[in-house]
Design a protein around this motif. Structure first.
Motif, PDB file in Angstrom:
ATOM      1  N   TRP A 182       1.182  -1.021   0.217  1.00 24.31           N
ATOM      2  CA  TRP A 182      -0.082  -0.273  -0.204  1.00 24.31           C
ATOM      3  C   TRP A 182       0.788   0.677   0.093  1.00 24.31           C
ATOM      4  O   TRP A 182       1.530   1.446   2.020  1.00 24.31           O
ATOM      5  CB  TRP A 182      -1.281   0.196   1.586  1.00 24.31           C
ATOM      6  CG  TRP A 182      -1.760  -1.042   1.221  1.00 24.31           C
ATOM      7  CD1 TRP A 182      -1.364  -2.468   1.962  1.00 24.31           C
ATOM      8  CD2 TRP A 182      -2.912  -0.741   0.862  1.00 24.31           C
ATOM      9  NE1 TRP A 182      -3.256  -3.095   1.435  1.00 24.31           N
ATOM     10  CE2 TRP A 182      -3.708  -2.465   0.989  1.00 24.31           C
ATOM     11  CE3 TRP A 182      -4.209   0.192   0.118  1.00 24.31           C
ATOM     12  CZ2 TRP A 182      -5.423  -2.188   0.423  1.00 24.31           C
ATOM     13  CZ3 TRP A 182      -5.435  -0.356  -0.069  1.00 24.31           C
ATOM     14  CH2 TRP A 182      -6.520  -1.457   0.303  1.00 24.31           C
ATOM     15  N   LEU A 183       0.407   1.795  -0.510  1.00 23.45           N
ATOM     16  CA  LEU A 183       1.323   3.241  -0.911  1.00 23.45           C
ATOM     17  C   LEU A 183       0.804   4.612  -0.554  1.00 23.45           C
ATOM     18  O   LEU A 183      -0.463   4.581  -0.645  1.00 23.45           O
ATOM     19  CB  LEU A 183       1.578   3.514  -2.637  1.00 23.45           C
ATOM     20  CG  LEU A 183       2.427   2.160  -2.892  1.00 23.45           C
ATOM     21  CD1 LEU A 183       2.810   2.602  -4.871  1.00 23.45           C
ATOM     22  CD2 LEU A 183       4.281   2.519  -1.693  1.00 23.45           C
ATOM     23  N   ALA A 184       1.138   5.041   0.439  1.00 18.87           N
ATOM     24  CA  ALA A 184       0.445   6.551   0.983  1.00 18.87           C
ATOM     25  C   ALA A 184       1.046   8.560  -0.028  1.00 18.87           C
ATOM     26  O   ALA A 184       1.743   8.032  -0.882  1.00 18.87           O
ATOM     27  CB  ALA A 184       1.164   6.910   2.495  1.00 18.87           C
ATOM     28  N   ASP A 185       0.150   8.674   0.087  1.00 19.69           N
ATOM     29  CA  ASP A 185       0.466  10.060  -0.644  1.00 19.69           C
ATOM     30  C   ASP A 185       0.743  10.949  -0.173  1.00 19.69           C
ATOM     31  O   ASP A 185       0.953  10.254   1.194  1.00 19.69           O
ATOM     32  CB  ASP A 185      -1.435  10.432  -1.044  1.00 19.69           C
ATOM     33  CG  ASP A 185      -1.966  11.106   0.600  1.00 19.69           C
ATOM     34  OD1 ASP A 185      -2.039  11.049   1.170  1.00 19.69           O
ATOM     35  OD2 ASP A 185      -3.048  11.382   0.631  1.00 19.69           O
ATOM     36  N   ALA A 186       1.302  12.114  -0.330  1.00 26.40           N
ATOM     37  CA  ALA A 186       2.406  12.793   0.134  1.00 26.40           C
ATOM     38  C   ALA A 186       1.721  13.316   1.766  1.00 26.40           C
ATOM     39  O   ALA A 186       3.088  14.166   2.242  1.00 26.40           O
ATOM     40  CB  ALA A 186       2.591  14.042  -0.634  1.00 26.40           C
ATOM     41  N   GLU A 187       0.589  13.836   1.574  1.00 26.78           N
ATOM     42  CA  GLU A 187       0.382  13.878   3.604  1.00 26.78           C
ATOM     43  C   GLU A 187       0.181  12.860   3.395  1.00 26.78           C
ATOM     44  O   GLU A 187      -0.589  13.356   5.337  1.00 26.78           O
ATOM     45  CB  GLU A 187      -0.921  14.766   2.927  1.00 26.78           C
ATOM     46  CG  GLU A 187      -0.857  16.207   1.966  1.00 26.78           C
ATOM     47  CD  GLU A 187      -2.096  16.611   2.331  1.00 26.78           C
ATOM     48  OE1 GLU A 187      -2.376  18.076   3.269  1.00 26.78           O
ATOM     49  OE2 GLU A 187      -3.188  16.515   1.492  1.00 26.78           O
ATOM     50  N   MET A 188       0.029  11.998   3.249  1.00 23.40           N
ATOM     51  CA  MET A 188      -0.208  10.520   4.573  1.00 23.40           C
ATOM     52  C   MET A 188      -1.949  10.650   5.116  1.00 23.40           C
ATOM     53  O   MET A 188      -2.424  10.356   6.053  1.00 23.40           O
ATOM     54  CB  MET A 188       0.592  10.844   5.674  1.00 23.40           C
ATOM     55  CG  MET A 188       2.279  10.056   5.788  1.00 23.40           C
ATOM     56  SD  MET A 188       2.785   8.982   5.023  1.00 23.40           S
ATOM     57  CE  MET A 188       1.963   7.894   6.213  1.00 23.40           C
ATOM     58  N   LEU A 189      -2.529  11.058   3.752  1.00 20.97           N
ATOM     59  CA  LEU A 189      -3.772  10.723   4.340  1.00 20.97           C
ATOM     60  C   LEU A 189      -5.158   9.607   3.763  1.00 20.97           C
ATOM     61  O   LEU A 189      -5.602   8.762   4.264  1.00 20.97           O
ATOM     62  CB  LEU A 189      -4.346  11.964   3.500  1.00 20.97           C
ATOM     63  CG  LEU A 189      -4.678  13.248   4.048  1.00 20.97           C
ATOM     64  CD1 LEU A 189      -5.149  14.741   3.198  1.00 20.97           C
ATOM     65  CD2 LEU A 189      -5.459  13.900   6.262  1.00 20.97           C
TER      66      LEU A 189
END
Lengths: 177, 258
Positions: free
Chosen positions: B157-164
């Protein structure tokens, strides 16, 4: 160990099991709450940082700093969903609040961790928050009846209701953007 | 009816039996009692017990699952119930599986949640782990471009830049750098263990528990109760023997006068 003693121990364990299970009750997961709030099509989460005046306002409402510096919320057409934590007596109670325009559409306990006071999770109590808004002084415009033996949990939920209404009014969600 | 001389003999025998049996216990109580009476002046309330066996007996042993993760010149330590940044307690969390640094934040993961911390160790956000279809977090890592990645079973699973939000990777991912526990400096390890134990165990508290028998749990308290009853018996039997002896002396005196 005698058979009789074993039977007694097994019986006692069976009696204690429900008590152990009641120690932390998950009524709805956070994902389920968000799905329910937006009828299965939740928008992307947004973030609000608790800093500056917002942080002070929240601190005043709760009587202490909120446990995190940023909060995520979900917003769609002037409706917002918030997942907030507040300590009742010793452990945090996780609550999901849905705000519509400027009033509470739904408040539900998602996870209750204390051993006592779980009655605040019942609809008989949480339904009192339906339609409640903020008055001119920033307090809830309706009185919430307490539950004997669950006073601290009642206060915690009341504070979170206040906080959710304030945060909704302090974000762009209030004007539907 | 039992003759008087026989009764005296039985009482004396029991008195002797309980007296001898309780002697060591009484000396023990006297010593611990005296120490406790002067515990403040002897600063026993400030002295700490450091013996690992005694601390373990009190449930104050070292954490069973102590793990340290090196993150951008810092250490995030997990004790199984709490996470520490550079030896300072941050917040509660279950056993840690990894820690990375991204976007000016530390990200610490347990099997069931992610904690976002700022550089000062303040909790930015606690994220329960639960994207639809995902199992518990098995590992936390980072791609070369800094994207935070979670391994859950066979899934990445990959997070977005804001970790949202988290997206399930639908293709192969270029060798993520996974976070593994490391060997923290001794001083840091000790700092975490000391905080985990709290203020620890004072010598006064231990003496008090020895004096009352509580150090041995319920069994200890019951044994001490039995000794206390024996001491009570000694007092009564001693009194009876003394009274009988006195009466005999008087009687013998009168007999001689006649």
């Amino acid at each position: 160990m005698s058979l009789k003693l074993k039977k007694i121990l097994v019986g006692l364990s069976c009696l204690l099991l429900p008590l152990m299970a009641a120690a932390s009750s998950v009524y709805e997961t956070q994902a389920e709450f968000v799905e329910r709030a937006f009828s299965g099509s939740p928008p992307e989460p947004r973030v609000v940082w608790l800093s500056g005046e917002r942080k002070l306002a929240v601190q005043q409402m709760l009587g202490h700093d909120y446990a995190a510096l940023r909060l995520r919320y979900w917003c769609q057409a002037q409706r917002s969903a918030w997942i907030l934590d507040e300590i009742g007596k010793e452990l945090p109670i996780t609550v999901g609040v849905i705000i519509n325009s400027d009033y509470i559409e739904s408040l539900r306990v998602l996870t209750y961790r204390e051993n006592r006071g779980g009655e605040v999770s019942t609809p008989a109590f949480t339904d009192q928050f339906y339609g409640v808004a903020l008055d001119d002084d920033g307090a809830l415009n309706a009185a919430i009846d307490g539950i004997s033996g669950a006073t601290l949990s009642v206060h915690a939920l009341t504070r979170l209701a206040n906080m959710a209404l304030f945060l909704h009014s302090d974000t762009e969600c209030k004007i539907g953007t | 009816m039992v003759p008087k001389s026989k009764r005296t003999s039985v009482t004396r025998r029991w008195h002797r039996f309980f007296g001898a049996g309780s002697a060591i216990f009484v000396v023990f109580l006297v010593v611990t009692g005296l120490l406790l009476n002067h515990s403040h002046s002897l600063t026993l309330d400030q002295k700490r017990v450091s013996n690992p066996l005694l601390l373990a007996w009190y449930g104050l042993g070292s954490p069973e699952k102590l793990k340290h993760f090196a993150v951008a010149s810092n250490w995030l330590s997990f004790t199984g119930t709490r996470v520490y940044l550079n030896g300072s307690a941050v917040t509660n969390v279950a056993e840690g599986v990894g820690a990375v640094s991204s976007g000016g934040m530390f990200i610490a993961a347990s099997g069931a949640e992610l904690l976002l911390l700022d550089k000062a160790g303040n909790l930015v956000e606690r994220q329960p782990w639960g994207p639809p279809g995902a199992g518990p977090i098995d590992a936390l890592g980072q791609l070369e471009n800094g994207v935070v990645v979670v391994r859950s079973g066979e899934q990445l699973w990959l997070a977005d830049a804001e970790m949202l939000t988290w997206q399930l990777s639908d293709g192969p991912v270029n060798s993520p750098s996974w976070s593994f526990p490391g060997t923290a400096p001794d001083a840091l390890r000790q700092a975490v263990i000391e905080q985990y134990r709290g203020h620890g165990l004072s010598l006064e508290r231990m003496l008090l528990d020895i004096h009352s028998g509580r150090i041995f749990g319920t069994a200890g308290v019951i044994i001490y109760d039995l000794f206390a009853l024996a001491l009570g018996f000694l007092a009564i039997s001693g009194l009876i023997l003394w009274l009988r002896g006195r009466r005999n002396v008087r009687r013998n005196g009168r007999f001689k006068e006649q």
